[in-house]
Design a protein around this motif. Structure first.
Motif, PDB file in Angstrom:
ATOM      1  N   VAL A  95       0.841  -1.201   0.000  1.00  0.00           N
ATOM      2  CA  VAL A  95       0.000   0.000   0.000  1.00  0.00           C
ATOM      3  C   VAL A  95       0.875   1.249   0.000  1.00  0.00           C
ATOM      4  N   MET A  96       1.935   1.245   0.807  1.00  0.00           N
ATOM      5  CA  MET A  96       2.826   2.405   0.858  1.00  0.00           C
ATOM      6  C   MET A  96       3.518   2.632  -0.486  1.00  0.00           C
ATOM      7  N   LEU A  97       3.931   1.561  -1.150  1.00  0.00           N
ATOM      8  CA  LEU A  97       4.587   1.698  -2.452  1.00  0.00           C
ATOM      9  C   LEU A  97       3.638   2.291  -3.486  1.00  0.00           C
ATOM     10  N   LYS A  98       2.380   1.854  -3.458  1.00  0.00           N
ATOM     11  CA  LYS A  98       1.399   2.403  -4.392  1.00  0.00           C
ATOM     12  C   LYS A  98       1.081   3.853  -4.053  1.00  0.00           C
ATOM     13  N   LEU A  99       0.962   4.155  -2.752  1.00  0.00           N
ATOM     14  CA  LEU A  99       0.707   5.534  -2.337  1.00  0.00           C
ATOM     15  C   LEU A  99       1.853   6.436  -2.765  1.00  0.00           C
ATOM     16  N   GLN A 100       3.065   5.969  -2.606  1.00  0.00           N
ATOM     17  CA  GLN A 100       4.249   6.724  -3.029  1.00  0.00           C
ATOM     18  C   GLN A 100       4.140   7.098  -4.505  1.00  0.00           C
ATOM     19  N   ALA A 101       3.783   6.132  -5.345  1.00  0.00           N
ATOM     20  CA  ALA A 101       3.679   6.386  -6.780  1.00  0.00           C
ATOM     21  C   ALA A 101       2.539   7.348  -7.098  1.00  0.00           C
ATOM     22  N   LEU A 102       1.423   7.201  -6.411  1.00  0.00           N
ATOM     23  CA  LEU A 102       0.267   8.061  -6.672  1.00  0.00           C
ATOM     24  C   LEU A 102       0.528   9.508  -6.257  1.00  0.00           C
ATOM     25  N   ILE A 103       1.225   9.710  -5.149  1.00  0.00           N
ATOM     26  CA  ILE A 103       1.553  11.077  -4.731  1.00  0.00           C
ATOM     27  C   ILE A 103       2.475  11.725  -5.753  1.00  0.00           C
ATOM     28  N   ARG A 104       3.436  10.977  -6.254  1.00  0.00           N
ATOM     29  CA  ARG A 104       4.306  11.528  -7.292  1.00  0.00           C
ATOM     30  C   ARG A 104       3.498  11.895  -8.544  1.00  0.00           C
ATOM     31  N   GLU A 105       2.553  11.034  -8.902  1.00  0.00           N
ATOM     32  CA  GLU A 105       1.732  11.289 -10.084  1.00  0.00           C
ATOM     33  C   GLU A 105       0.870  12.534  -9.907  1.00  0.00           C
ATOM     34  N   HIS A 106       0.383  12.757  -8.687  1.00  0.00           N
ATOM     35  CA  HIS A 106      -0.538  13.872  -8.434  1.00  0.00           C
ATOM     36  C   HIS A 106       0.103  14.977  -7.589  1.00  0.00           C
ATOM     37  N   HIS A 107       1.418  15.058  -7.668  1.00  0.00           N
ATOM     38  CA  HIS A 107       2.171  16.068  -6.908  1.00  0.00           C
ATOM     39  C   HIS A 107       1.615  17.471  -7.177  1.00  0.00           C
ATOM     40  N   ASP A 108       1.424  17.796  -8.461  1.00  0.00           N
ATOM     41  CA  ASP A 108       0.959  19.138  -8.821  1.00  0.00           C
ATOM     42  C   ASP A 108      -0.464  19.395  -8.339  1.00  0.00           C
ATOM     43  N   ASP A 109      -1.321  18.356  -8.341  1.00  0.00           N
ATOM     44  CA  ASP A 109      -2.701  18.543  -7.883  1.00  0.00           C
ATOM     45  C   ASP A 109      -2.741  18.917  -6.404  1.00  0.00           C
ATOM     46  N   ILE A 110      -1.914  18.252  -5.602  1.00  0.00           N
ATOM     47  CA  ILE A 110      -1.876  18.566  -4.164  1.00  0.00           C
ATOM     48  C   ILE A 110      -1.315  19.966  -3.953  1.00  0.00           C
ATOM     49  N   ALA A 111      -0.255  20.295  -4.705  1.00  0.00           N
ATOM     50  CA  ALA A 111       0.345  21.620  -4.573  1.00  0.00           C
ATOM     51  C   ALA A 111      -0.644  22.714  -4.969  1.00  0.00           C
ATOM     52  N   ARG A 112      -1.413  22.477  -6.016  1.00  0.00           N
ATOM     53  CA  ARG A 112      -2.400  23.467  -6.457  1.00  0.00           C
ATOM     54  C   ARG A 112      -3.406  23.753  -5.348  1.00  0.00           C
ATOM     55  N   ASP A 158       6.356  21.498   0.081  1.00  0.00           N
ATOM     56  CA  ASP A 158       5.521  20.997   1.177  1.00  0.00           C
ATOM     57  C   ASP A 158       5.171  19.530   0.929  1.00  0.00           C
ATOM     58  N   VAL A 159       4.734  19.224  -0.284  1.00  0.00           N
ATOM     59  CA  VAL A 159       4.376  17.847  -0.636  1.00  0.00           C
ATOM     60  C   VAL A 159       5.602  16.952  -0.624  1.00  0.00           C
ATOM     61  N   LEU A 160       6.702  17.445  -1.179  1.00  0.00           N
ATOM     62  CA  LEU A 160       7.916  16.630  -1.279  1.00  0.00           C
ATOM     63  C   LEU A 160       8.430  16.193   0.086  1.00  0.00           C
ATOM     64  N   ARG A 161       8.432  17.123   1.049  1.00  0.00           N
ATOM     65  CA  ARG A 161       8.944  16.747   2.366  1.00  0.00           C
ATOM     66  C   ARG A 161       8.039  15.719   3.045  1.00  0.00           C
ATOM     67  N   GLY A 162       6.753  15.723   2.713  1.00  0.00           N
ATOM     68  CA  GLY A 162       5.877  14.670   3.205  1.00  0.00           C
ATOM     69  C   GLY A 162       6.083  13.365   2.470  1.00  0.00           C
ATOM     70  N   LEU A 163       6.262  13.446   1.156  1.00  0.00           N
ATOM     71  CA  LEU A 163       6.490  12.257   0.346  1.00  0.00           C
ATOM     72  C   LEU A 163       7.731  11.496   0.808  1.00  0.00           C
ATOM     73  N   GLN A 164       8.724  12.205   1.281  1.00  0.00           N
ATOM     74  CA  GLN A 164       9.945  11.544   1.755  1.00  0.00           C
ATOM     75  C   GLN A 164       9.659  10.611   2.930  1.00  0.00           C
ATOM     76  N   VAL A 165       8.655  10.932   3.743  1.00  0.00           N
ATOM     77  CA  VAL A 165       8.290  10.039   4.847  1.00  0.00           C
ATOM     78  C   VAL A 165       7.565   8.808   4.309  1.00  0.00           C
ATOM     79  N   LEU A 221      -6.010   9.308  -2.417  1.00  0.00           N
ATOM     80  CA  LEU A 221      -4.902   8.545  -3.010  1.00  0.00           C
ATOM     81  C   LEU A 221      -4.611   7.290  -2.187  1.00  0.00           C
ATOM     82  N   ALA A 222      -4.742   7.389  -0.859  1.00  0.00           N
ATOM     83  CA  ALA A 222      -4.553   6.204  -0.018  1.00  0.00           C
ATOM     84  C   ALA A 222      -5.612   5.152  -0.332  1.00  0.00           C
TER      85      ALA A 222
END
Length: 538
Positions: free
Chosen positions: A121-138, A154-161, A240-241
């Motif tokens: 689940v975490m691996l899929k969430l990781q990929a989905l956040i990268r795919e929708h990085h701009d949507d979250i930032a918007r 802001d999103v990137l520092r969360g994605l690293q976790v 996304l989760a």
């Protein structure tokens, strides 16, 4: 002086501005106010949030619903235009109980899911956040006011976790030892149960992403309470989760203000609460939830200091300070650098966050703007000097925007502008006689989140690192926020609870130890003689 949470906001501005500016949403060559309206008017692709005045929903057992019996709504405004983007429900007590019921039921199945399933689940969430990085930032730009590059950070520092949580099979490994002949003792980590994360407005993606992966990957269910002031990013992350395969009920989203926080602190089935926010709220949560038997970590306010030594690389140090908006402690001749610091700060562009040239966006609300301007005014009233005044700044096309321009205050440690966390583009300069005096200023401050020093002397750096009382220390590093393989390490008045949001201490917070001693005697396979003596482990 700004908190490490606010410093992380400026991290994106300094480190990502150029590389990410080209990734900003395409806009027409019309007025900047039209740009903001265009972004808010785009079709909504997400179940739980809106930018066109619709409702933000709760997430209750896999259903995106405002719930029943909602009697109060909180409007979320675009801080550059005051346009109503969405309305957030004050969740009814009945629905809050229902959320805990479902989280508890989901926990019993999720705790038994294999560690590889949770990792998947975490691996899929990781990929989905990268795919929708701009949507979250918007969403962050629209609701919170950050620049697009800053919101990406802001999103990137969360994605690293999330990245780090993908290694949970290794992080959860226990210990086992044969302590005596045919007798083994094993210690392993098991989840706590239902947890809750209460998140602040200033990092609407990063803090949820510092909480959600650690809680869920360790086998807990989680109730996420985003800030009611900018919940959109958290709602996108929750969806996304769901898309990543997280079973319904494992993650619930609950909206509200004081009644929701009070409920989470008092509900006996919630075993742990993590919080980031103000001193008053954090102390209430720590005391109330702790009194109800919960494990609590509360990350509170901060005043982070940056020491400029006279031997520092002047150009690098000034650029770092302007970009990070630290509170500066000048030592000796470094005080002479303040005029140049002012000139560099004057060049920062204030505007809407979707403009790729903007370096300072609006603050989140008119009330926040008034508070910041009040603290600026207090500096002069209390005997300080407003060396650069950002009050009254105007941005073309945004007459209603909550804008405060770059501000530099010369103050002392008794003044309100030094004592209080400002949450705005305000840099406070304090003079120190020498390094010992500078360290004394930092250590006397009630907070201990982060600090930095700029120097070319290894001996100076060593003395500073050894003697300063702060959790995160940067030496020629302006924003020393540790990556997730380390633990967040604020101290003094900046933290209650002694754990961390992520890293090894984050795993420690979300789990408890279970120690089992077993004996399978080899001779029992053939022996017919019983043993009645106490085992002595010899």
């Amino acid at each position: 002086m700004l908190s490490a949470r606010v410093q992380a906001r400026t991290l994106a501005r300094t480190a990502l501005r150029r590389s990410l500016a080209t990734a900003a949403p395409a806009v027409s060559a019309t007025s900047s106010s039209t740009v903001a309206d265009q972004e808010a008017s785009k079709p909504n692709l997400w179940k739980g949030t809106s930018t066109s005045g619709g409702h933000t929903t709760n997430l209750i057992n896999g259903e995106w619903t405002v719930g029943e019996g909602v009697s109060k709504w909180i409007d979320v405004h675009d801080p550059s235009t005051q346009r109503v983007l969405t309305r957030v429900p004050e969740t009814s007590h009945a629905d809050m109980v229902k959320i805990v019921d479902n989280a508890e039921n989901a926990f019993y199945e999720w705790r038994d899911a294999s560690i590889l399933k949770r990792q998947g689940v975490m691996l899929k969430l990781q990929a989905l956040i990268r795919e929708h990085h701009d949507d979250i930032a918007r969403s962050i730009v629209l609701e919170q006011g950050k620049t697009f590059a800053d919101a990406k950070g802001d999103v990137l520092r969360g994605l690293q976790v999330v990245d780090a949580a993908c290694a949970m099979p290794s992080l959860l490994m226990g210990e086992k030892l044969e302590v005596s002949k045919d007798m083994d003792t094993e210690t392993r980590r098991v989840p706590l149960g239902v947890g809750a994360a209460i998140c602040p407005f200033n990092f609407p993606a990063m803090i949820p992403l510092w909480s959600l992966p650690m809680a869920i990957a360790t086998g807990n269910s989680l109730i996420l309470k985003p800030s009611e002031r900018d919940p959109g990013a958290a709602m996108i992350i929750a969806e996304l989760a769901e898309k990543a395969g997280l079973p319904k009920g494992v993650l619930q989203v609950l909206h509200g203000t004081v009644p929701a926080v009070k409920f989470l602190c008092e509900e006996p089935r919630i075993k742990a609460i993590t919080f980031v926010g103000s001193d008053a709220a954090g102390k209430y949560i720590y005391d109330t939830a702790g009194a109800n038997g919960k494990r609590v970590q509360a990350n509170l306010g901060a005043k982070n200091h940056c020491i400029l030594m006279p031997d520092a690389n002047k150009n690098f140090a000034l650029n770092s300070v302007v970009g990070a908006a630290f509170g500066v402690v000048t030592v000796g001749d470094a005080q002479d650098w303040v005029p140049e610091l002012i000139e560099r700060a004057k060049t920062l562009k204030v505007g809407n966050g979707f403009d790729p040239e903007t370096e300072i966006g609006p603050v989140i609300s008119p009330q926040a703007k008034a508070r910041i301007e009040g603290l600026i005014e207090s500096c002069e009233k209390q005997g300080g000097n407003i060396a650069l005044d950002g009050r009254g700044v105007k941005v073309e096309g945004y007459p209603e925007g909550n804008f405060v321009g770059p501000t530099i205050l010369e103050a002392d440690t008794t003044m309100d502008c030094y004592q209080q966390e400002i949450f705005g583009p305000v840099l406070t300069v304090v003079k120190a006689r020498d390094l010992d005096h500078a360290i004394e200023i930092i250590n006397t401050n009630r907070y201990g989140n982060g600090t930095a020093i700029f120097t070319q002397s290894g001996a100076t750096a060593r003395k500073f690192e050894k003697n300063v009382e702060a959790g995160q220390i940067g030496i020629n590093v302006p924003i020393p926020v540790p990556l997730p393989m380390f633990a967040w390490s604020g101290n003094k008045g900046s933290i209650l609870g002694g754990h961390s949001l992520y890293g090894k201490l984050g795993v420690e917070f979300w789990t408890q130890h279970k120690t089992t001693t077993t004996m399978w005697r080899e001779e029992d396979a053939i022996s017919k003689i019983a043993t009645t003596a106490m085992p002595t482990h010899r």
